[in-house]
Scaffold this active site. Structure first.
Site, short mmCIF file in Angstrom:
data_model
loop_
_atom_site.label_atom_id
_atom_site.label_comp_id
_atom_site.label_asym_id
_atom_site.label_seq_id
_atom_site.Cartn_x
_atom_site.Cartn_y
_atom_site.Cartn_z
N GLY A 239 0.83 -1.20 0.00
CA GLY A 239 0.00 0.00 0.00
C GLY A 239 0.86 1.24 0.00
O GLY A 239 2.06 1.19 -0.24
N GLY A 241 1.08 5.42 1.97
CA GLY A 241 0.55 6.19 3.09
C GLY A 241 1.12 7.57 3.19
O GLY A 241 1.34 8.24 2.19
N SER A 242 1.42 8.00 4.42
CA SER A 242 1.74 9.39 4.71
C SER A 242 2.82 9.96 3.81
O SER A 242 2.67 11.01 3.22
CB SER A 242 2.18 9.53 6.17
OG SER A 242 1.16 9.10 7.02
N PHE A 243 3.97 9.26 3.71
CA PHE A 243 5.09 9.83 2.96
C PHE A 243 5.72 8.82 2.01
O PHE A 243 6.85 9.01 1.59
CB PHE A 243 6.16 10.36 3.93
CG PHE A 243 5.65 11.44 4.84
CD1 PHE A 243 5.42 12.71 4.37
CD2 PHE A 243 5.36 11.16 6.16
CE1 PHE A 243 4.95 13.70 5.21
CE2 PHE A 243 4.88 12.15 7.01
CZ PHE A 243 4.68 13.42 6.53
N GLY A 244 5.04 7.75 1.67
CA GLY A 244 5.65 6.80 0.77
C GLY A 244 4.80 5.58 0.52
O GLY A 244 3.61 5.57 0.85
N VAL A 246 4.61 1.09 0.64
CA VAL A 246 5.08 -0.03 1.44
C VAL A 246 5.04 -1.30 0.60
O VAL A 246 4.07 -1.55 -0.12
CB VAL A 246 4.23 -0.21 2.72
CG1 VAL A 246 4.77 -1.35 3.57
CG2 VAL A 246 4.22 1.07 3.53
N LYS A 260 9.22 0.18 3.64
CA LYS A 260 8.56 1.45 3.32
C LYS A 260 9.53 2.32 2.52
O LYS A 260 10.63 2.62 2.98
CB LYS A 260 8.13 2.17 4.60
CG LYS A 260 7.36 3.46 4.34
CD LYS A 260 6.83 4.04 5.64
CE LYS A 260 6.00 5.30 5.39
NZ LYS A 260 5.45 5.86 6.64
N ASP A 350 -1.02 10.22 14.39
CA ASP A 350 -1.90 9.53 13.43
C ASP A 350 -2.28 8.15 13.96
O ASP A 350 -2.25 7.15 13.24
CB ASP A 350 -1.23 9.39 12.06
CG ASP A 350 -2.26 9.06 10.96
OD1 ASP A 350 -3.47 9.31 11.18
OD2 ASP A 350 -1.86 8.54 9.91
#
Length: 558
Positions: A239, A241-244, A246, A260, A350
């Site tokens: 997936g 997310g916030s900054f990159g 995975v 990640k 978060d």
């Protein structure tokens, strides 16, 4: 359970919409716009409420914040729960002998054979079900043969079930040829949870989706840290997310790891590595290594290697309350993690079920430190944390906050484990604040002062100041979390975390000694004589095995 009722001026809530400086928030625009801004309702609904109360803006605000889902504004009607043995019509003629497919719904009573019009004000999207004489059908009403109609002791004429959906606003229809009227509220429980405000429109980090095979970084483009990156076997994508993004990989020794990949931009990539190293703890995802990598387009990236856990708390909850044993088990670990972060002065920013991983032996581990920050280094960003778990001070623009914003998120998560659904589900920043007020009630002046930033003139802060003056009480916790109403000590856990004033939120370390979490006695399920430990194998995925039959509570408080 929510309720619907008739509009009545006897329940006025007088609202002073001017602050101490004499500034009026209402009046600068149209009245309906201002009522909409204060209450968080669409302008069309605000306009309908004004019409229902004769244009009085104070009464309109009180009505929209009253918790009603539907109000009767015209017609000889009354509303009651659809229950066995209850009267079917005004005047007591006939009783309900079977509810059919409408358990938990409501009945709109009127005098039998009444042929007047009914006028309602709906504050939610509703479905109106009409049992009418066969062969008659109102405009745009559709026949529904999938649902079984309630049975009434008095004989009904040859009738069929019809329904029509109404959006929030005024609702009007005729009772011509109508035998019964039932009402439900349409709830969209399948909506996806909002992401962290920093996240890209991609799946959540560390989600446990089945990996999709995709291109892996070439061996030549990677430079290794302590881990031999070139020896990683890249399996697929997990997936983003916030900054990159995975990815799932396997080490030379056969161990599955999550990698990640973070683009090198503003230092977030190294800050996350530092946070993972610093936050090392049994209830934190384990940091393995990091290494640099150049993407095919020449973009420099940092790859952060962590232990791989295939399940998270969001998938474990899966829309249903967890058993008391698991709520206690996971809450203790979550609060232990929050205590550890507070001691380090690390604010995760978060926390949500998707960012809480679970091992096969049910060890809870907090992951995704992409938004985390070490406090005490200047003002902090307030546009962080996924909306449904965001503390009210962040919504209102605070930049000088503490780890108590994480404690609020912990309270939301624990309540979600108890109910199966997020507690506050706003569709915007102001909608989130409105959702919190609907459940906790309006804050006191002291609580408001602790939330509103020192800067003046912020729009949300102004609306919030107006909302506070509605003086609405909160809903009982036993009503909010009915699956745990029999365990009153359990309700104290979210209640002590979900307080408006950050200083009033109970420190996680103190909650660990609360009776529900510290008790070593076995937790008994309702209606059973066996302790939970003897029945653990029956608790599939940690959910309640024995609980009340699922109720179709469609009419709930606004």
């Amino acid at each position: 359970m929510g309720h619907i009722s008739r509009c009545s001026p006897s329940h006025k809530i007088f609202l002073d919409l001017s602050d101490d400086l004499g500034y009026s928030y209402l009046g600068s625009r149209t009245i309906s716009q201002d009522v909409s801004s204060v209450t968080g309702k669409p302008q069309s609904v605000a306009r309908a409420a004004l019409n229902a109360v004769g244009g009085d803006q104070h009464e309109a605000c009180a009505l929209l914040m009253s918790g009603l889902s539907v109000a009767v504004t015209g017609g000889p009607c009354e509303v009651a729960s659809l229950e066995l043995g209850s009267p079917a019509w005004v005047g007591g003629e006939g009783v309900v002998s079977s509810v059919g497919s409408f358990a938990g719904s409501f009945i709109l009573r009127f005098p039998r054979y009444c042929r007047e019009r009914v006028d309602l004000l709906s504050l939610e999207t509703i479905e109106v079900f009409m049992i009418a004489a066969s062969g008659t059908q109102g405009p745009h009403w559709t026949t529904d043969e999938e649902l079984s109609s309630p049975e009434i002791s008095a004989p009904l004429d040859n009738a069929c079930l019809q329904r029509k959906t109404f959006k929030p606003g005024p609702v009007s229809f005729s009772l011509e040829h109508v035998e019964l009227i039932l009402i439900t509220v349409v709830r969209n429980n399948g909506s996806l949870p909002p992401r962290n405000s920093h996240q890209s429109p991609a799946p959540a980090v560390d989600s446990c989706q089945t990996p999709n095979h995709g291109p892996a970084p070439s061996t030549e483009s990677r430079t290794s840290g302590n881990l031999a990156a070139a020896n990683l076997q890249w399996i697929g994508d997990l997936g983003a997310g916030s900054f990159g993004s995975v990815h799932l990989a396997r080490t030379a020794g056969g161990t599955a790891v999550a990698v990640k990949r973070v683009r090198v931009t503003s230092g977030h990539e190294m800050r996350e590595v530092q946070m993972l190293r610093k936050a090392s703890h049994p209830n934190m995802v384990k940091f393995v290594d990091s290494f640099s990598w150049n993407s095919p387009d020449g973009q420099a990236c940092v790859c952060i290697v962590m232990e791989y856990l295939p399940e998270n708390l969001h998938t474990r909850i899966n829309g249903r309350p967890l058993s008391a044993w698991y709520v206690r088990h996971f809450s203790v670990q979550l609060l232990t993690a929050a205590t550890h972060l507070d001691a380090l002065q690390i604010c995760h920013r978060d926390l949500k079920p998707e960012n809480i991983l679970l091992s096969q032996d049910d060890v809870l581990k907090v992951c995704d430190f992409g938004s985390a920050k070490l406090l005490g280094r200047g003002p902090s960003c307030n546009y962080v944390c996924s909306r449904w778990w965001r503390a009210p001070e962040l919504i209102l623009g605070a930049r000088d906050y503490r780890t108590s914003v994480d404690w609020w998120s912990c309270g939301c998560i624990i309540a979600e484990m108890m109910s199966g659904q997020p507690l506050f589900r706003g569709d915007s920043s102001w909608g989130q604040m409105y959702a919190i007020v609907r459940i906790l009630g309006t804050p006191t002046q002291r609580e408001m002062q602790s939330l509103v930033p020192e800067q003046d003139g912020q729009r949300l802060a102004q609306h919030f100041a107006s909302l506070v003056k509605l003086r609405r009480s909160g809903r009982p916790w036993a009503e909010l979390l009915p699956a745990f109403a029999h365990l009153s000590s359990s309700l104290a856990i979210p209640r002590k975390l979900l307080t408006y004033c950050p200083k009033d939120r109970c420190h996680p370390s103190m909650l660990l000694s609360a009776p529900f979490l510290s008790s070593r006695s076995e937790v008994k399920l309702p209606g059973t004589s066996e302790p939970k430990s003897k029945r653990r194998h029956q608790a599939q995925h940690g959910h309640l095995v024995e609980r009340n039959p699922k109720r179709r509570c469609l009419l709930v408080s606004a």
